[in-house]
Design an enzyme around this catalytic site. Sequence first.
Site, PDB file in Angstrom:
ATOM      1  N   HIS A 148       0.852  -1.280  -0.127  1.00  0.00           N
ATOM      2  CA  HIS A 148       0.033  -0.013  -0.008  1.00  0.00           C
ATOM      3  C   HIS A 148       0.683   1.259  -0.163  1.00  0.00           C
ATOM      4  O   HIS A 148       2.072   1.060  -0.070  1.00  0.00           O
ATOM      5  CB  HIS A 148      -0.883   0.016   1.266  1.00  0.00           C
ATOM      6  CG  HIS A 148      -0.099   0.148   2.413  1.00  0.00           C
ATOM      7  ND1 HIS A 148       0.496  -0.749   3.169  1.00  0.00           N
ATOM      8  CD2 HIS A 148       0.160   1.332   3.059  1.00  0.00           C
ATOM      9  CE1 HIS A 148       0.950  -0.410   4.487  1.00  0.00           C
ATOM     10  NE2 HIS A 148       0.870   0.862   4.379  1.00  0.00           N
ATOM     11  N   HIS A 198      -6.182  -1.602   3.712  1.00  0.00           N
ATOM     12  CA  HIS A 198      -5.996  -0.521   3.006  1.00  0.00           C
ATOM     13  C   HIS A 198      -4.991  -0.735   1.795  1.00  0.00           C
ATOM     14  O   HIS A 198      -4.012  -1.153   1.955  1.00  0.00           O
ATOM     15  CB  HIS A 198      -5.461   0.958   3.843  1.00  0.00           C
ATOM     16  CG  HIS A 198      -4.229   0.849   4.589  1.00  0.00           C
ATOM     17  ND1 HIS A 198      -3.645  -0.402   5.007  1.00  0.00           N
ATOM     18  CD2 HIS A 198      -3.131   1.634   4.449  1.00  0.00           C
ATOM     19  CE1 HIS A 198      -2.360  -0.256   5.654  1.00  0.00           C
ATOM     20  NE2 HIS A 198      -2.107   0.888   5.217  1.00  0.00           N
ATOM     21  N   HIS A 212       5.050   7.394   2.123  1.00  0.00           N
ATOM     22  CA  HIS A 212       5.565   6.230   2.082  1.00  0.00           C
ATOM     23  C   HIS A 212       4.872   5.323   1.165  1.00  0.00           C
ATOM     24  O   HIS A 212       3.839   5.531   0.962  1.00  0.00           O
ATOM     25  CB  HIS A 212       5.941   5.386   3.534  1.00  0.00           C
ATOM     26  CG  HIS A 212       4.654   4.888   4.022  1.00  0.00           C
ATOM     27  ND1 HIS A 212       3.765   5.653   5.055  1.00  0.00           N
ATOM     28  CD2 HIS A 212       3.936   3.688   3.881  1.00  0.00           C
ATOM     29  CE1 HIS A 212       2.723   4.879   5.444  1.00  0.00           C
ATOM     30  NE2 HIS A 212       2.742   3.730   4.547  1.00  0.00           N
ATOM     31  N   HIS A 244       0.359  -0.200  14.690  1.00  0.00           N
ATOM     32  CA  HIS A 244      -0.381   0.758  14.425  1.00  0.00           C
ATOM     33  C   HIS A 244      -1.832   0.532  15.322  1.00  0.00           C
ATOM     34  O   HIS A 244      -2.263  -0.673  15.433  1.00  0.00           O
ATOM     35  CB  HIS A 244      -0.825   0.870  13.102  1.00  0.00           C
ATOM     36  CG  HIS A 244       0.301   1.283  12.311  1.00  0.00           C
ATOM     37  ND1 HIS A 244       0.979   2.580  12.521  1.00  0.00           N
ATOM     38  CD2 HIS A 244       0.954   0.840  11.223  1.00  0.00           C
ATOM     39  CE1 HIS A 244       1.613   2.732  11.203  1.00  0.00           C
ATOM     40  NE2 HIS A 244       1.790   1.698  10.638  1.00  0.00           N
ATOM     41  N   TYR A 253       8.982   1.609   9.621  1.00  0.00           N
ATOM     42  CA  TYR A 253       9.417   2.584   8.723  1.00  0.00           C
ATOM     43  C   TYR A 253      10.776   2.876   8.537  1.00  0.00           C
ATOM     44  O   TYR A 253      11.651   2.935   9.711  1.00  0.00           O
ATOM     45  CB  TYR A 253       8.577   3.728   9.219  1.00  0.00           C
ATOM     46  CG  TYR A 253       7.088   3.809   8.950  1.00  0.00           C
ATOM     47  CD1 TYR A 253       6.435   3.818   7.796  1.00  0.00           C
ATOM     48  CD2 TYR A 253       6.443   3.625  10.174  1.00  0.00           C
ATOM     49  CE1 TYR A 253       5.137   3.975   7.778  1.00  0.00           C
ATOM     50  CE2 TYR A 253       5.016   3.686   9.901  1.00  0.00           C
ATOM     51  CZ  TYR A 253       4.371   3.732   8.849  1.00  0.00           C
ATOM     52  OH  TYR A 253       3.059   3.496   8.736  1.00  0.00           O
ATOM     53  N   GLU A 263       8.155   1.134   4.177  1.00  0.00           N
ATOM     54  CA  GLU A 263       7.652   0.485   5.478  1.00  0.00           C
ATOM     55  C   GLU A 263       7.308  -1.010   5.087  1.00  0.00           C
ATOM     56  O   GLU A 263       7.207  -1.276   3.871  1.00  0.00           O
ATOM     57  CB  GLU A 263       6.142   1.061   5.527  1.00  0.00           C
ATOM     58  CG  GLU A 263       5.443   0.391   6.689  1.00  0.00           C
ATOM     59  CD  GLU A 263       3.980   0.483   6.980  1.00  0.00           C
ATOM     60  OE1 GLU A 263       3.355   1.102   6.045  1.00  0.00           O
ATOM     61  OE2 GLU A 263       3.398   0.428   8.122  1.00  0.00           O
TER      62      GLU A 263
END
Length: 305
Positions: A148, A198, A212, A244, A253, A263
């Site tokens: 993503h 996502h 990122h 997260h 990251y 990431e």
Amino acid sequence: MAILRMGYAHVRVTDLAEARQHYTQTLGLNEVAAVDNKVYFKGWDEWDHHSVVLEEGGVGLVKFGFKARYEEDLADIERKAQAFGVTTERISKGEELEVGEILRIHTPSGHLFDVYHEITSGQSDVGNVNPEAFPRDLRGIGAPALDHALITAEDVGQMERFLHDVFGYWTAEKVATTLDPADQHTIAIWMTANTQIHQLAVLEGPQSKLHHFAFRLEEGWEITRAADLFSMDDVPIDIGPTRHGITRGKTVYFFDPSGNRNEVFAGGYLSYPDRPMVTWTPDALGKGIFYHARELNERFTTVLT
């Protein structure tokens, strides 16, 4: 479902030799082609020709590619994009290496999105018949696939409407000033069109910038191992290993040699269009982004390429 997934990230790098070392030896991607000042890579569990394009000459995003399920989806997305009021253009087959005709969209955020259906495809590195769990000759962290990306935009609400109306995405999670939809200002969104939590996130910020792009890992322990390997290879780590609150994914990251933020991401829950959207309020943003530390650092929100 028109958009299957994010197909490729095309970014600029300042030194192609340094970038090759990072993306092949540390991330473990396979180099599949080199043409002029561009190098093409794919992960071991990807079957399309490439998922990352590095172009020497600067830093930051050139464009993202999104793969549509059917050829006729391009015309449908083009009609919706033009109705939304953004500029579109058609790129002939062959102008992008191993990619068929492209619908190029100039998004409200100032980014370029390529939508295509046709790309040279084959099989992943473990094959399509009686495959093993993974290749025995993985290098570095052995990233299997692109996952993503997060970009910035001045008007996140406008990008949310664009991705919903044109790409058919739904919002899995958002950060908004209030819980009242009629009176809220949207600060960030996490959107998808499949069970992946996502495919694209948008954070309020300057136009046309990249925060990122991320690679998928399967297990949480691989995140810690990746951080160990980044330390061995002197890769600058931005944040992590951590988790997260938003998406529940586990993460590290880090920066490539040119300063583009990467990431590695593992886990997170499954997303469905009928799952209630999760809303975060600004006072809980630290917990949402970094669940353990519960606070943001300035670099994470200000360093963009």
